[in-house]
Write an enzyme that holds these catalytic residues in place. Structure first.
Site, PDB file in Angstrom:
ATOM      1  N   GLY A 177       0.822  -1.203   0.000  1.00  0.00           N
ATOM      2  CA  GLY A 177       0.000   0.000   0.000  1.00  0.00           C
ATOM      3  C   GLY A 177       0.854   1.250   0.000  1.00  0.00           C
ATOM      4  N   SER A 178       0.358   2.278   0.671  1.00  0.00           N
ATOM      5  CA  SER A 178       1.044   3.568   0.695  1.00  0.00           C
ATOM      6  C   SER A 178       2.157   3.559   1.736  1.00  0.00           C
ATOM      7  CB  SER A 178       0.047   4.671   1.040  1.00  0.00           C
ATOM      8  OG  SER A 178      -0.305   4.583   2.413  1.00  0.00           O
ATOM      9  N   SER A 179       2.799   4.687   1.865  1.00  0.00           N
ATOM     10  CA  SER A 179       3.846   4.807   2.877  1.00  0.00           C
ATOM     11  C   SER A 179       3.261   5.086   4.256  1.00  0.00           C
ATOM     12  CB  SER A 179       4.848   5.899   2.482  1.00  0.00           C
ATOM     13  OG  SER A 179       4.158   7.122   2.313  1.00  0.00           O
ATOM     14  N   GLY A 180       1.974   4.875   4.429  1.00  0.00           N
ATOM     15  CA  GLY A 180       1.304   5.087   5.703  1.00  0.00           C
ATOM     16  C   GLY A 180       1.709   4.120   6.797  1.00  0.00           C
TER      17      GLY A 180
END
Length: 145
Positions: free
Chosen positions: A67-70
């Site tokens: 996914g994202s860098s979250g």
């Protein structure tokens, strides 16, 4: 190797010291945003095999972050909430997990000589040394002491 050690895996330690605990293993990558609830430590990704289970205080063993860098934000918040894993062991270092290693303040190991998602099962008692890059399986789930 101590007589109480069942299996030893060696890899690249990423720091964080050492700890011992119960393994929570998945063969599926985990998303940060939308995959983990940092307030509860629960996997909330609806199609994930660990959906509904908590990573809090567990030795989290997984192939990769997705996914994202979250990931780093979720793990940082989970640490503040007391719901972070006790250690993280993963196969693939990527940008999603790299910063999470820094903000987690827990032992982390990657690049192991065997796939930890195959060598370790959920419920096994595991010792992770993030400084030395060593994973020791101390007891198998359901094995008598």
């Amino acid at each position: 190797m101590s007589s109480d050690v069942v299996t030893v895996l060696r890899g690249r330690g990423l720091g964080g010291g050492a700890c011992e605990g119960e393994a929570l293993v998945t063969t599926q990558a985990i998303a940060g945003w939308g995959g983990l609830d940092a307030r509860t430590g629960t996997v909330i990704e609806s199609r994930h095999e660990l959906c509904g289970q908590s990573i809090a205080g567990k030795i989290l063993i997984f192939p990769a972050a997705k996914g994202s860098s979250g990931w780093s934000g979720v793990i940082h918040l989970a640490r503040l909430e007391g719901t972070a894993p006790a250690a993280m062991v993963f196969n693939v270092m990527n940008t999603k997990i790299a910063l999470s290693v820094v903000v987690s303040h827990v032992p982390c190991v990657t690049g192991l000589d065997a796939d930890p998602t195959e060598a370790i099962s959920t419920g096994d008692r595991v010792r992770v040394d993030g400084d030395k890059g060593v994973i020791e399986v101390l007891a198998r789930k359901g094995a008598s002491a």
